[in-house]
Design an enzyme around this catalytic site. Structure first.
Site, PDB file in Angstrom:
ATOM      1  CB  CYS A  92      17.970  11.130 -28.120  1.00  0.00           C
ATOM      2  SG  CYS A  92      16.324  10.375 -28.275  1.00  0.00           S
TER       3      CYS A  92
ATOM      4  CD  GLU B 244      16.353   8.389 -31.281  1.00  0.00           C
ATOM      5  OE1 GLU B 244      17.021   9.366 -30.878  1.00  0.00           O
ATOM      6  OE2 GLU B 244      15.782   7.595 -30.534  1.00  0.00           O
TER       7      GLU B 244
ATOM      8  CD  GLU C 139      22.955  14.352 -27.374  1.00  0.00           C
ATOM      9  OE1 GLU C 139      21.767  13.990 -27.381  1.00  0.00           O
ATOM     10  OE2 GLU C 139      23.868  13.721 -27.934  1.00  0.00           O
TER      11      GLU C 139
ATOM     12  CE  LYS D 199      27.731  -4.731 -27.822  1.00  0.00           C
ATOM     13  NZ  LYS D 199      27.276  -3.771 -26.777  1.00  0.00           N
TER      14      LYS D 199
END
Length: 490
Positions: free
Chosen positions: A286, A252, A380, A176
């Site tokens: 990331c 992750e 973040e 997906k």
């Protein structure tokens, strides 16, 4: 044949319309141009995809290793033949600069080449036994079917790093992709592996909104592992859902990655590292640097040089070869980042460069006067905003880095390698680099985070531990003496 019409989903070897009444409109993040509109998959489509993968996997797990290798090698050839098309899709769908798209394409090739070795890594072991006449055998087997939820920032690489190992180790796959990147995060792999001769049903791509099938891709009874790359918030939710069914997860997640510049660092080298680690792919990585911590004795010198080079960063159209910073994936990301910048400024930070946006293109932005408690440091960023934070001692820097619950990547700069290694050992993170920046990924070394940055490891032999399972099979070669338990019955 390599299909280039990506307006349909891919289930059981067939390109077809999804059964949902909703559609996914795929647009160019730079200018809003419609690239393709896809009829979404619903729960029925998802179920059919998982069932197809389960059927195909039963035969695939028993296929000869050289046959598995042959498919992966053909997939590599197909990717190389269609490199220009794939790079173009990364530019127009993911907002990748040409440099970033080229690097991502090569990384995707590399991880697929690494996976070519895996069919011959499905090895077992024989152990001695404490029981006379017994032999213990341990076999490594595929899990069965793996559900993959791919992200939008590095869609090609972060999808194939799960797809290729899963197929190489005998698993079936249902992907997906993120709705912002349904082609480069999913549908393009249906074309690649179809052209490579992968058996029908083994790889399936369902494009649909998380609100409609997001939970079901995790809770469906068929998949035994869910591989997800994305935010910590969503990753925790997936972990909770998977735990309820005792499924494995490879997660992750987010990062609040820091670069620490010690007082003896080579400032020019540290500045160049920081520029790459912060502004590469607009900071939408990331592993990107979230905080740049600089010893107070060299802070002014570092900042001046950083600003000097940051002013030269070109930004705008990612299709222009000279562009260093392209658009963010959507306007929600721009608004979120600017809110953090504004609140941090209200609390004492100073904008030294940038701070404005044109559509989804956010100027390379630099803030000083930042403390470790401001929103631009706590949250973040995932965008082209650099914050420079001073520290007074190694102990202070270690505490500042470890203060937050993330632990994905990081770096430290120093002229003394062993000092850097000693410092790095004290940082609670899955990956850290001495005299480099935080954005590093090689196909043969373990990739993953600690704490809120995820579970498990990708790449190399370590991904085998995620995508396979072990079976203990013992063989009693001679009659076993069960002692008093049986003797009493005789």
């Amino acid at each position: 044949m390599f299909t280039t019409n990506f307006s349909r989903i891919y289930i059981d070897g067939e390109w077809r319309k999804g059964k949902s009444e909703k559609t996914v409109k795929n647009v160019n993040p730079l200018n809003g141009e419609e690239l393709v509109t896809i009829q979404s998959a619903d729960k029925e489509d998802l179920n059919e995809a998982y069932e197809a993968a389960a059927r195909a996997q039963k035969e695939w797990q028993n296929e000869l290793p050289q046959k598995k290798q042959e498919v992966l090698e053909k997939a590599i050839a197909v990717m190389e033949e269609n490199k220009a098309l794939i790079v173009d899709w990364l530019v127009k769908e993911a907002g990748s600069t040409i440099v970033k798209a080229e690097v991502e394409f090569q990384a995707s090739l590399d991880i697929t080449k690494e996976s070519v070795r895996f069919p011959y890594k499905m090895e077992g072991k024989i152990f001695p036994s404490q029981i006379p006449g017994k032999e213990n055998r341990v076999y490594r087997n595929p899990l069965g079917v793996i559900g993959i939820i791919s992200p939008w920032n590095f869609p090609l690489h972060l999808a194939i790093r799960s797809i290729a190992p899963a197929i190489a180790t005998g698993n079936g796959v249902v992907i997906k992709p993120a709705t912002d990147t349904p082609v480069t995060g999913g549908l393009i792999f249906a074309s690649i592996f179809e052209a490579a001769g992968l058996p029908k049903g083994l790889l399936n791509v369902v494009v649909g909104r998380g609100s409609e099938i997001g939970d079901d891709i995790v809770t469906h009874p068929i998949p035994r592992l869910i591989s997800f790359t994305g935010s910590t918030e969503v990753g925790k939710h997936i972990g909770e859902l998977a735990g309820g069914s005792l499924k494995k997860t490879a997660l992750e997640l987010g990062g609040n990655n820091a670069m620490v510049v010690l007082d003896d660092a080579d400032i020019d080298q540290a500045v160049e590292s920081a520029l790459f680690g912060k502004f590469y792919h607009q900071g939408q990585i990331c592993m990107a640097l979230n905080r740049i911590l600089v010893h107070r004795d060299i802070q002014e010198q570092f900042t001046d040089r950083f600003l000097e080079l940051a002013r030269k960063l070109t930004y705008g159209d990612p299709g222009d070869e000279n562009t260093a910073v392209g658009p963010l994936i959507n306007n929600k990301q721009v608004e979120r980042i600017l809110e953090d910048v504004e609140e941090s400024v209200q609390r004492g930070a100073e904008i030294r460069l940038g701070g404005q946006a044109d559509g989804n293109v956010l100027e390379p932005t630099v803030l000083t006067g930042v403390t470790n408690e401001m929103p631009i440091a706590v949250n973040e960023i995932f965008g082209p905003v650099a914050c420079i934070i001073p520290f007074d001692s190694e102990e202070d820097a270690i505490k500042m880095v470890n203060d937050y619950s993330f632990g994905l990547s990081g770096s430290v700069h120093t002229s003394n390698i062993e000092r850097g290694a000693s410092f790095a050992h004290k940082i609670h993170t899955g990956m850290i680099h001495v005299n480099d920046q935080s954005v590093n990924d090689e196909p043969h070394v373990p990739f993953g985070g600690e704490k809120d940055s995820g579970l498990g490891r990708f790449n190399g032999e370590w991904v085998l531990e995620e995508f396979t399972t072990l079976k203990w099979l013992s063989v009693q070669h001679t009659p076993r003496d069960y002692g008093p338990f049986i003797n009493k019955l005789k």
